[in-house]
Every structure is written in C-alpha cells, then in structure tokens.
Scaffold this motif. Structure first.
Motif, PDB file in Angstrom:
ATOM      1  N   ALA A 171       7.317  32.992  24.019  1.00 49.38           N
ATOM      2  CA  ALA A 171       6.977  32.360  22.740  1.00 49.38           C
ATOM      3  C   ALA A 171       8.242  31.936  22.003  1.00 49.38           C
ATOM      4  O   ALA A 171       8.289  30.861  21.394  1.00 49.38           O
ATOM      5  N   GLU A 172       9.278  32.757  22.070  1.00 52.78           N
ATOM      6  CA  GLU A 172      10.550  32.418  21.418  1.00 52.78           C
ATOM      7  C   GLU A 172      11.161  31.172  22.064  1.00 52.78           C
ATOM      8  O   GLU A 172      11.716  30.315  21.374  1.00 52.78           O
ATOM      9  N   ALA A 173      11.055  31.042  23.371  1.00 52.72           N
ATOM     10  CA  ALA A 173      11.562  29.854  24.064  1.00 52.72           C
ATOM     11  C   ALA A 173      10.816  28.612  23.593  1.00 52.72           C
ATOM     12  O   ALA A 173      11.428  27.550  23.383  1.00 52.72           O
ATOM     13  N   ALA A 174       9.505  28.727  23.410  1.00 51.99           N
ATOM     14  CA  ALA A 174       8.707  27.590  22.929  1.00 51.99           C
ATOM     15  C   ALA A 174       9.084  27.229  21.498  1.00 51.99           C
ATOM     16  O   ALA A 174       9.230  26.048  21.160  1.00 51.99           O
ATOM     17  N   ARG A 175       9.270  28.246  20.632  1.00 51.53           N
ATOM     18  CA  ARG A 175       9.678  27.985  19.244  1.00 51.53           C
ATOM     19  C   ARG A 175      11.042  27.289  19.195  1.00 51.53           C
ATOM     20  O   ARG A 175      11.238  26.340  18.445  1.00 51.53           O
ATOM     21  N   ALA A 176      11.979  27.755  19.999  1.00 48.79           N
ATOM     22  CA  ALA A 176      13.332  27.173  19.995  1.00 48.79           C
ATOM     23  C   ALA A 176      13.301  25.730  20.492  1.00 48.79           C
ATOM     24  O   ALA A 176      13.960  24.851  19.925  1.00 48.79           O
ATOM     25  N   ALA A 177      12.526  25.453  21.537  1.00 47.46           N
ATOM     26  CA  ALA A 177      12.426  24.082  22.056  1.00 47.46           C
ATOM     27  C   ALA A 177      11.768  23.171  21.029  1.00 47.46           C
ATOM     28  O   ALA A 177      12.207  22.034  20.826  1.00 47.46           O
ATOM     29  N   ALA A 178      10.733  23.658  20.358  1.00 47.44           N
ATOM     30  CA  ALA A 178      10.058  22.852  19.333  1.00 47.44           C
ATOM     31  C   ALA A 178      11.013  22.535  18.191  1.00 47.44           C
ATOM     32  O   ALA A 178      11.077  21.387  17.726  1.00 47.44           O
ATOM     33  N   ALA A 179      11.778  23.526  17.755  1.00 49.63           N
ATOM     34  CA  ALA A 179      12.731  23.300  16.668  1.00 49.63           C
ATOM     35  C   ALA A 179      13.807  22.304  17.078  1.00 49.63           C
ATOM     36  O   ALA A 179      14.181  21.414  16.299  1.00 49.63           O
ATOM     37  N   LYS A 180      14.286  22.417  18.299  1.00 45.72           N
ATOM     38  CA  LYS A 180      15.323  21.503  18.804  1.00 45.72           C
ATOM     39  C   LYS A 180      14.814  20.057  18.807  1.00 45.72           C
ATOM     40  O   LYS A 180      15.495  19.142  18.362  1.00 45.72           O
ATOM     41  N   HIS A 181      13.598  19.865  19.292  1.00 45.66           N
ATOM     42  CA  HIS A 181      13.062  18.497  19.395  1.00 45.66           C
ATOM     43  C   HIS A 181      12.594  17.973  18.039  1.00 45.66           C
ATOM     44  O   HIS A 181      12.610  16.763  17.825  1.00 45.66           O
ATOM     45  N   ARG A 182      12.203  18.865  17.147  1.00 44.81           N
ATOM     46  CA  ARG A 182      11.867  18.438  15.792  1.00 44.81           C
ATOM     47  C   ARG A 182      13.118  17.917  15.092  1.00 44.81           C
ATOM     48  O   ARG A 182      13.099  16.913  14.421  1.00 44.81           O
ATOM     49  N   ALA A 183      14.245  18.612  15.295  1.00 46.23           N
ATOM     50  CA  ALA A 183      15.507  18.199  14.666  1.00 46.23           C
ATOM     51  C   ALA A 183      15.994  16.858  15.227  1.00 46.23           C
ATOM     52  O   ALA A 183      16.575  16.071  14.496  1.00 46.23           O
TER      53      ALA A 183
END
Length: 186
Positions: A171-183
């Motif tokens: 779940a942390e990997a998914a959150r980090a990827a989402a934040a990266k692509h949102r930025a």
C-alpha cells in the motif's frame, strides 16, 4: 473524414494514457520490491531428535514480518483407554490438527515450554525472496478504462501486507507512486 480523425485521435490518447498507466504500475512494482520484507525459513537438524511439530515446520518459508505456524502438540501417555484398547502404545507427543502455536523464530518466548526446550532449529533469513515475487502487467484497455495490475506471489503475502510489524509495504508503494505521478501533472 471527421470520424477517421477522431478514431485516430482516440487511439493516440489511449496509447498515451496506457503509457502513463504502465509508468505508474512499474513505479508501484518497484516500490513494492524496495519495501518488501525479507523472507525466513524454519530449518531443523532433520534427525530423530526433532520434535514432530518442528519436523512439520521444516522448510516453511514465509515473509519475515509474519509468524511461523507450528502444529500444537499434547503429550499422550502410554496406556489403555476405557474400552481397553491401546492409547498411543508407545506414549509420546501427538500433533493437534488445526491448532497452531505461533513463533517469530525458533525458541520464541511466546511458544509453550515443550516447543522451546532443547530446540536446535534455526530461522534462515532470505533477503529479496518476497520482492522476487512482485510482478506488474502491461496496461490494457477494458471498455472505458485502462488498467494494469501489480501482484505479489509468495506464501502468506496478504498476511504480510496486513501484519502488525512492517505491514502495509505494498500500500505504501502505491501511495508513493500516486504522489509521484500527481506531482508530475502539476
């Protein structure tokens, strides 16, 4: 002619979105590999002195943040039952089906005394074993959506993701990827 242009445009947009979805899935997979716990294996001396529950646990390979499961045991005395038939002719330890003792490692203090006394077992650490089971699939259009999948194949991996100690790594990997692509969008 306008239809042909729209079809071509929609294919280009779909391909662009699919590439973006692939990038997100690859980032989630890489983050999962980076965050995945090591695995551990229960190892016995494999001789006649190994108690039955430890013999059953031998080779059990699980994520390092979950507990080993050892069959619970009870001692059955040598003797005869009320009906006169022999109960455990030799006497000794009997495994209890469907009942488990749990341990982080051999000789874990949470285990009953009879599971720890004179135990010679070891837990072998296997770094990267859980991470090796992480896979992502290419993005595919499905009706009005484009999806990709990130999965992990490993024994008791769902339990590992929701473990009290070190859980939530996928779940942390998914959150980090989402934040990266949102930025990146901004």
């Amino acid at each position: 002619m306008a239809t042909r242009i729209n079809r071509g445009l929609s294919k280009k947009v779909a391909a662009m979105v699919a590439r973006r979805v692939d990038q997100v899935a690859d980032d989630v997979a890489q983050g999962a590999r980076d965050n995945a716990p090591a695995a551990k294996t229960w190892v016995t001396d494999a001789d006649v002195q190994v108690r039955p529950s430890h013999r059953k646990a031998h080779g059990q390979t699980i994520p390092g943040n979950v507990d080993f499961r050892l069959p619970a045991m009870e001692y059955e005395r040598k003797g005869r039952g009320r009906n006169g038939k022999a109960i455990n002719a030799g006497g000794g330890w009997k495994l209890l089906e469907g009942v488990w003792d749990v341990a982080d490692r051999p000789r874990d203090p949470r285990l009953p005394y009879h599971q720890t006394v004179e135990c010679r077992c070891q837990a072998a650490n296997l770094p990267g074993a859980v991470a090796a089971g992480v896979r992502s699939t290419p993005a595919r259009p499905n009706g009005k959506a484009i999806t990709a999948t990130v999965s992990v194949e490993f024994e008791r991996v769902a339990e590992s993701e929701h473990a009290e100690h070190g859980g939530g790594w996928l779940a942390e990997a998914a959150r980090a990827a989402a934040a990266k692509h949102r930025a990146r969008r901004r």
